[in-house]
Design a protein around this motif. Sequence first.
Motif, mmCIF file in Angstrom:
data_model
loop_
_atom_site.group_PDB
_atom_site.id
_atom_site.type_symbol
_atom_site.label_atom_id
_atom_site.label_comp_id
_atom_site.label_asym_id
_atom_site.label_seq_id
_atom_site.Cartn_x
_atom_site.Cartn_y
_atom_site.Cartn_z
ATOM 1 N N LEU A 1 0.777 -1.334 -0.315
ATOM 2 C CA LEU A 1 -0.619 -0.187 -0.324
ATOM 3 C C LEU A 1 1.086 1.385 -0.271
ATOM 4 O O LEU A 1 1.553 1.415 0.886
ATOM 5 C CB LEU A 1 -0.998 0.178 1.329
ATOM 6 C CG LEU A 1 -2.174 1.410 1.384
ATOM 7 C CD1 LEU A 1 -3.168 1.110 0.397
ATOM 8 C CD2 LEU A 1 -2.556 0.873 2.809
ATOM 9 N N ALA A 2 0.801 2.482 -1.654
ATOM 10 C CA ALA A 2 1.733 3.210 -1.690
ATOM 11 C C ALA A 2 1.458 4.790 0.081
ATOM 12 O O ALA A 2 -0.037 4.190 -0.028
ATOM 13 C CB ALA A 2 1.293 3.933 -2.370
ATOM 14 N N ILE A 3 1.875 5.385 0.372
ATOM 15 C CA ILE A 3 2.067 6.196 1.333
ATOM 16 C C ILE A 3 2.852 7.081 0.653
ATOM 17 O O ILE A 3 3.566 7.294 0.961
ATOM 18 C CB ILE A 3 2.421 5.221 2.794
ATOM 19 C CG1 ILE A 3 2.174 4.538 3.351
ATOM 20 C CG2 ILE A 3 2.385 7.115 3.811
ATOM 21 C CD1 ILE A 3 0.774 4.589 3.758
ATOM 22 N N PRO A 4 1.269 8.271 0.266
ATOM 23 C CA PRO A 4 2.442 9.570 -0.330
ATOM 24 C C PRO A 4 3.465 10.462 0.677
ATOM 25 O O PRO A 4 3.477 9.971 1.828
ATOM 26 C CB PRO A 4 1.218 10.037 -0.647
ATOM 27 C CG PRO A 4 0.078 9.835 0.163
ATOM 28 C CD PRO A 4 0.358 8.304 0.672
ATOM 29 N N ALA A 5 4.294 11.075 -0.183
ATOM 30 C CA ALA A 5 5.378 12.035 0.404
ATOM 31 C C ALA A 5 4.094 12.932 1.566
ATOM 32 O O ALA A 5 3.536 13.269 0.733
ATOM 33 C CB ALA A 5 6.581 12.398 -0.454
ATOM 34 N N GLY A 6 5.115 13.399 2.516
ATOM 35 C CA GLY A 6 3.813 14.778 2.902
ATOM 36 C C GLY A 6 2.304 13.700 3.507
ATOM 37 O O GLY A 6 1.719 14.656 4.069
ATOM 38 N N GLY A 7 2.188 12.561 3.334
ATOM 39 C CA GLY A 7 1.279 12.390 3.136
ATOM 40 C C GLY A 7 0.532 11.139 4.351
ATOM 41 O O GLY A 7 1.099 11.385 5.331
ATOM 42 N N ARG A 8 -1.189 11.012 3.962
ATOM 43 C CA ARG A 8 -1.231 9.933 5.301
ATOM 44 C C ARG A 8 -2.417 9.120 5.016
ATOM 45 O O ARG A 8 -3.325 9.320 3.333
ATOM 46 C CB ARG A 8 -2.334 10.435 6.108
ATOM 47 C CG ARG A 8 -3.374 10.654 7.581
ATOM 48 C CD ARG A 8 -3.556 11.510 8.217
ATOM 49 N NE ARG A 8 -2.482 12.330 8.896
ATOM 50 C CZ ARG A 8 -2.106 11.613 10.206
ATOM 51 N NH1 ARG A 8 -2.138 10.525 10.564
ATOM 52 N NH2 ARG A 8 -1.242 12.519 10.760
ATOM 53 N N MET A 9 -2.744 7.777 5.339
ATOM 54 C CA MET A 9 -2.978 6.733 4.746
ATOM 55 C C MET A 9 -3.895 6.021 5.713
ATOM 56 O O MET A 9 -3.628 5.833 6.666
ATOM 57 C CB MET A 9 -2.138 6.053 3.198
ATOM 58 C CG MET A 9 -3.162 4.688 3.594
ATOM 59 S SD MET A 9 -4.573 4.805 2.352
ATOM 60 C CE MET A 9 -3.025 5.540 0.764
ATOM 61 N N GLU A 10 -5.598 6.443 5.914
ATOM 62 C CA GLU A 10 -6.520 5.366 6.345
ATOM 63 C C GLU A 10 -6.488 4.770 6.575
ATOM 64 O O GLU A 10 -7.078 4.213 5.231
ATOM 65 C CB GLU A 10 -7.134 6.768 6.832
ATOM 66 C CG GLU A 10 -7.575 7.891 6.179
ATOM 67 C CD GLU A 10 -7.921 7.921 8.254
ATOM 68 O OE1 GLU A 10 -7.608 7.710 9.455
ATOM 69 O OE2 GLU A 10 -6.197 9.464 8.344
ATOM 70 N N LEU A 11 -6.462 3.513 7.580
ATOM 71 C CA LEU A 11 -6.980 1.903 7.083
ATOM 72 C C LEU A 11 -7.988 1.441 8.236
ATOM 73 O O LEU A 11 -7.631 2.652 9.412
ATOM 74 C CB LEU A 11 -5.257 0.764 7.121
ATOM 75 C CG LEU A 11 -4.837 1.063 6.557
ATOM 76 C CD1 LEU A 11 -3.981 2.108 6.228
ATOM 77 C CD2 LEU A 11 -4.120 -0.254 6.523
ATOM 78 N N LYS A 12 -9.213 0.965 7.407
ATOM 79 C CA LYS A 12 -10.210 0.943 8.184
ATOM 80 C C LYS A 12 -11.194 -0.285 7.871
ATOM 81 O O LYS A 12 -11.502 -0.585 6.421
ATOM 82 C CB LYS A 12 -11.007 2.762 8.355
ATOM 83 C CG LYS A 12 -11.535 3.016 6.714
ATOM 84 C CD LYS A 12 -12.369 4.885 6.857
ATOM 85 C CE LYS A 12 -12.354 4.839 6.317
ATOM 86 N NZ LYS A 12 -12.928 6.279 6.419
ATOM 87 N N PRO A 13 -12.438 -0.955 8.302
ATOM 88 C CA PRO A 13 -13.134 -1.529 7.801
ATOM 89 C C PRO A 13 -13.807 -0.286 6.643
ATOM 90 O O PRO A 13 -14.443 0.548 6.590
ATOM 91 C CB PRO A 13 -14.485 -1.332 8.735
ATOM 92 C CG PRO A 13 -13.597 -1.633 10.406
ATOM 93 C CD PRO A 13 -12.947 -0.323 10.119
ATOM 94 N N GLY A 14 -14.367 -1.637 5.559
ATOM 95 C CA GLY A 14 -14.760 -1.181 3.869
ATOM 96 C C GLY A 14 -14.005 -0.207 3.259
ATOM 97 O O GLY A 14 -14.408 -0.085 2.527
#
Length: 109
Positions: A45-58
């Motif tokens: 799963l790519a995480i962008p530079a200076g960014g955020r990735m939310e992991l959650k149900p759905g």
Amino acid sequence: MSIANAGATPDTLVSATSPVAQKVEIHSMKMDGGIMRMRPLPDGLAIPAGGRMELKPGGFHIMLIGLKAPLALGKNVPLTLRFAKAGAVTVQLKVEPVTHGMEGGHDGH
């Protein structure tokens, strides 16, 4: 769970492990013609530079497969995330009931 990348270059969550499960997979979940489809992400799963990735149900999420014992609500579970650039990061996850993103009569399994 929210993963932040404070670095100037993208990173990738490539795998995860936990002593409470035989296997841990990174999954995507999306609607496809009225059917919920869940698939492992073999390239991570790519995480962008200076960014955020939310992991959650759905949505994007971590799937613990082959639990070695039932998970007790309120207890912490260790999870080691392995990133392509940042390496291994171990976090503690609190076991909570599945309530977010699981509308439509699911029983939490």
